[in-house]
Write a protein that holds these residues in place. Sequence first.
Motif, PDB file in Angstrom:
ATOM      1  N   THR A 128      -3.915  14.439  24.358  1.00  0.00           N
ATOM      2  CA  THR A 128      -3.839  13.303  24.933  1.00  0.00           C
ATOM      3  C   THR A 128      -3.311  12.944  22.945  1.00  0.00           C
ATOM      4  O   THR A 128      -3.153  13.271  22.305  1.00  0.00           O
ATOM      5  N   ALA A 129      -3.887  11.295  22.788  1.00  0.00           N
ATOM      6  CA  ALA A 129      -3.012  11.292  21.922  1.00  0.00           C
ATOM      7  C   ALA A 129      -4.124  11.008  20.274  1.00  0.00           C
ATOM      8  O   ALA A 129      -5.494  11.453  20.894  1.00  0.00           O
ATOM      9  N   PRO A 130      -3.929  12.215  19.151  1.00  0.00           N
ATOM     10  CA  PRO A 130      -4.804  11.704  18.368  1.00  0.00           C
ATOM     11  C   PRO A 130      -6.119  10.024  17.854  1.00  0.00           C
ATOM     12  O   PRO A 130      -4.951   8.751  18.256  1.00  0.00           O
ATOM     13  N   VAL A 131      -6.192  10.011  17.762  1.00  0.00           N
ATOM     14  CA  VAL A 131      -8.447   8.831  17.858  1.00  0.00           C
ATOM     15  C   VAL A 131      -8.480   8.754  16.235  1.00  0.00           C
ATOM     16  O   VAL A 131      -8.343   9.608  14.952  1.00  0.00           O
ATOM     17  N   ASN A 132      -8.593   7.369  16.137  1.00  0.00           N
ATOM     18  CA  ASN A 132      -9.359   6.827  14.723  1.00  0.00           C
ATOM     19  C   ASN A 132      -8.166   6.960  13.774  1.00  0.00           C
ATOM     20  O   ASN A 132      -8.905   7.391  12.665  1.00  0.00           O
ATOM     21  N   LEU A 133      -6.815   6.811  13.764  1.00  0.00           N
ATOM     22  CA  LEU A 133      -6.230   7.255  12.641  1.00  0.00           C
ATOM     23  C   LEU A 133      -6.416   5.897  11.936  1.00  0.00           C
ATOM     24  O   LEU A 133      -6.185   4.739  12.017  1.00  0.00           O
ATOM     25  N   SER A 137      -4.337   3.650   1.081  1.00  0.00           N
ATOM     26  CA  SER A 137      -3.332   3.289  -0.022  1.00  0.00           C
ATOM     27  C   SER A 137      -4.158   3.245  -1.762  1.00  0.00           C
ATOM     28  O   SER A 137      -5.514   2.781  -1.831  1.00  0.00           O
ATOM     29  N   GLY A 138      -2.799   3.624  -2.548  1.00  0.00           N
ATOM     30  CA  GLY A 138      -3.370   3.763  -3.793  1.00  0.00           C
ATOM     31  C   GLY A 138      -1.840   3.819  -4.727  1.00  0.00           C
ATOM     32  O   GLY A 138      -1.058   3.178  -4.007  1.00  0.00           O
ATOM     33  N   ASP A 139      -1.924   4.060  -6.011  1.00  0.00           N
ATOM     34  CA  ASP A 139      -1.040   4.399  -6.192  1.00  0.00           C
ATOM     35  C   ASP A 139      -0.354   5.002  -6.277  1.00  0.00           C
ATOM     36  O   ASP A 139      -0.308   6.459  -6.228  1.00  0.00           O
ATOM     37  N   GLY A 140       1.004   4.176  -5.917  1.00  0.00           N
ATOM     38  CA  GLY A 140       2.046   5.822  -5.484  1.00  0.00           C
ATOM     39  C   GLY A 140       2.048   6.585  -4.069  1.00  0.00           C
ATOM     40  O   GLY A 140       2.491   7.463  -3.493  1.00  0.00           O
ATOM     41  N   TYR A 141       0.766   6.230  -3.168  1.00  0.00           N
ATOM     42  CA  TYR A 141       0.604   6.884  -2.057  1.00  0.00           C
ATOM     43  C   TYR A 141      -0.636   6.275  -0.661  1.00  0.00           C
ATOM     44  O   TYR A 141      -0.840   4.929  -0.966  1.00  0.00           O
ATOM     45  N   VAL A 142       0.264   6.588   0.515  1.00  0.00           N
ATOM     46  CA  VAL A 142      -0.762   6.384   1.413  1.00  0.00           C
ATOM     47  C   VAL A 142      -1.741   7.440   1.858  1.00  0.00           C
ATOM     48  O   VAL A 142      -0.634   9.011   1.908  1.00  0.00           O
ATOM     49  N   ASN A 143      -2.166   7.582   1.907  1.00  0.00           N
ATOM     50  CA  ASN A 143      -3.445   8.377   2.513  1.00  0.00           C
ATOM     51  C   ASN A 143      -3.914   8.576   4.095  1.00  0.00           C
ATOM     52  O   ASN A 143      -4.842   7.361   4.229  1.00  0.00           O
ATOM     53  N   LEU A 144      -3.417   9.387   5.169  1.00  0.00           N
ATOM     54  CA  LEU A 144      -3.124   9.089   6.555  1.00  0.00           C
ATOM     55  C   LEU A 144      -4.905  10.849   6.463  1.00  0.00           C
ATOM     56  O   LEU A 144      -4.916  11.668   5.977  1.00  0.00           O
ATOM     57  N   SER A 145      -5.468   9.903   7.836  1.00  0.00           N
ATOM     58  CA  SER A 145      -6.554  10.995   8.512  1.00  0.00           C
ATOM     59  C   SER A 145      -6.338  10.384   9.934  1.00  0.00           C
ATOM     60  O   SER A 145      -6.442   9.334  10.783  1.00  0.00           O
ATOM     61  N   TRP A 146      -6.799  11.179  10.806  1.00  0.00           N
ATOM     62  CA  TRP A 146      -7.169  10.891  11.582  1.00  0.00           C
ATOM     63  C   TRP A 146      -8.233  11.982  12.636  1.00  0.00           C
ATOM     64  O   TRP A 146      -8.933  12.854  12.000  1.00  0.00           O
ATOM     65  N   ASP A 147      -8.282  11.720  13.979  1.00  0.00           N
ATOM     66  CA  ASP A 147      -9.411  13.080  14.739  1.00  0.00           C
ATOM     67  C   ASP A 147      -8.904  13.611  15.837  1.00  0.00           C
ATOM     68  O   ASP A 147      -7.699  12.745  16.046  1.00  0.00           O
ATOM     69  N   PRO A 148      -8.754  14.521  16.153  1.00  0.00           N
ATOM     70  CA  PRO A 148      -8.489  15.344  16.932  1.00  0.00           C
ATOM     71  C   PRO A 148      -8.320  14.637  18.314  1.00  0.00           C
ATOM     72  O   PRO A 148      -9.184  13.200  18.740  1.00  0.00           O
ATOM     73  N   PRO A 149      -7.355  14.597  19.310  1.00  0.00           N
ATOM     74  CA  PRO A 149      -7.182  14.509  20.704  1.00  0.00           C
ATOM     75  C   PRO A 149      -8.181  14.363  21.447  1.00  0.00           C
ATOM     76  O   PRO A 149      -9.277  15.590  21.326  1.00  0.00           O
ATOM     77  N   GLU A 150      -9.340  13.725  22.429  1.00  0.00           N
ATOM     78  CA  GLU A 150     -10.135  13.850  23.145  1.00  0.00           C
ATOM     79  C   GLU A 150      -9.866  15.025  24.037  1.00  0.00           C
ATOM     80  O   GLU A 150     -11.285  15.588  24.465  1.00  0.00           O
ATOM     81  N   ASN A 179      -2.902  22.427  12.023  1.00  0.00           N
ATOM     82  CA  ASN A 179      -3.573  21.515  12.893  1.00  0.00           C
ATOM     83  C   ASN A 179      -4.663  21.155  11.509  1.00  0.00           C
ATOM     84  O   ASN A 179      -5.649  21.825  11.793  1.00  0.00           O
ATOM     85  N   VAL A 180      -4.308  20.183  11.373  1.00  0.00           N
ATOM     86  CA  VAL A 180      -5.245  19.320  10.199  1.00  0.00           C
ATOM     87  C   VAL A 180      -5.028  18.090  10.446  1.00  0.00           C
ATOM     88  O   VAL A 180      -4.318  17.383  10.801  1.00  0.00           O
ATOM     89  N   LEU A 181      -6.008  18.034   9.879  1.00  0.00           N
ATOM     90  CA  LEU A 181      -6.318  15.969  10.340  1.00  0.00           C
ATOM     91  C   LEU A 181      -6.209  15.065   9.724  1.00  0.00           C
ATOM     92  O   LEU A 181      -6.467  14.379   8.901  1.00  0.00           O
ATOM     93  N   CYS A 182      -5.127  15.470   7.883  1.00  0.00           N
ATOM     94  CA  CYS A 182      -4.877  14.653   7.138  1.00  0.00           C
ATOM     95  C   CYS A 182      -3.105  15.058   6.480  1.00  0.00           C
ATOM     96  O   CYS A 182      -3.293  15.796   6.604  1.00  0.00           O
ATOM     97  N   TYR A 183      -3.256  14.016   5.947  1.00  0.00           N
ATOM     98  CA  TYR A 183      -2.121  13.786   5.194  1.00  0.00           C
ATOM     99  C   TYR A 183      -1.352  13.274   4.106  1.00  0.00           C
ATOM    100  O   TYR A 183      -1.758  11.906   4.584  1.00  0.00           O
TER     101      TYR A 183
END
Length: 337
Positions: A128-133, A137-150, A179-183
């Motif tokens: 299923t889809a990752p949850v809680n994406l 953002s900051g100076d020259g970046y966007v930090n993404l984080s999420w939780d694994p699929p249910e 298999n990490v939860l951030c980018y």
Amino acid sequence: MISSSSPAIGPDGTVYIGSGSGALFALGHVTLPSPPRNLQATTGDGYVNLSWEPPEDDGGSPITEYRIYKSNSSGDEAFLVSVGKKLYYNDTNVTNGRTYSYFVTAANRLGESPASNEVRATPITVPTAPVNLQAISGDGYVNLSWDPPEDDGGSPVIKYVIYRGNISGYEAYLATVSNVLCYTDTSVINGETYYYYVTAVNDAGEGPNSTEVSATPLSVPSAPRNLRATSGDGYVNLSWDPPENDGGSPVTGYRIYRRTSSTNETLLAVVEDVYYYNDTTVVNGQKYYYSVTAVNDVGEGPFSTKASATPEAMPSDMSQKTPGGAHLRGPFFRCPC
């Protein structure tokens, strides 16, 4: 005892046929079939598909049915179903992620063959889809984080795929991570808005999209440019040009700092989005040093280059009286004769 019905199979597998006079004649010998061959299992979302080939030897009697046996553990199979003469069966009474064992037997009029080869199968589907994406953002970046699929679909998630776009709903492939939860996306421009979603991948394939999020990377402004200071009697006039880069967020104001040779630099004044300031809190003859910063919604940027000025009183010989007693401020120059 052999039945007088025609034909009949004796306890030893011999086939007999009766005559009109009631006598029985032996026609041949029947045996159990050999096992079905090449049993195979393919899996999918909520099913295991079994297929096989007929026995090499039907024992001298046509195959009447195939019997399928199933278990959750190897070597412990129990009867599941008879499928007649078909050479396939689709088992939908399964749970994704659970491993099942199967074998098949063939039957003729004499009885049931030995078991075929055993196969094991684990039905799986995409996650299923990752949850809680979330996006920060900051100076020259966007930090993404999420939780694994249910639900991992019965197979562990092995990687995630990140998609990005400049328009909502029009994202394209950006990156794949393990298999990490951030980018962290550093290929962004301050002030532009980006849209993201993430998918999870297992051995069955790529799952559906997560919810979409957006972020606008920002920074503080760069320094104001071309700071200039001009002085007069009891004042220093400052002017400057705006920063080359507002950091992606409009400049909302400027802060003016001042010091002398004997004092530390301190905040003198805060002005709105204008490019000048007149400092009248000065002492004639004292040299002053100034710098200016720009401010946006992110914060305060760096100092401009410094400018200095020394306010001076007007010399006394620059003032003359008119015949009526009014003062004129010079300088005055004598016209040549």
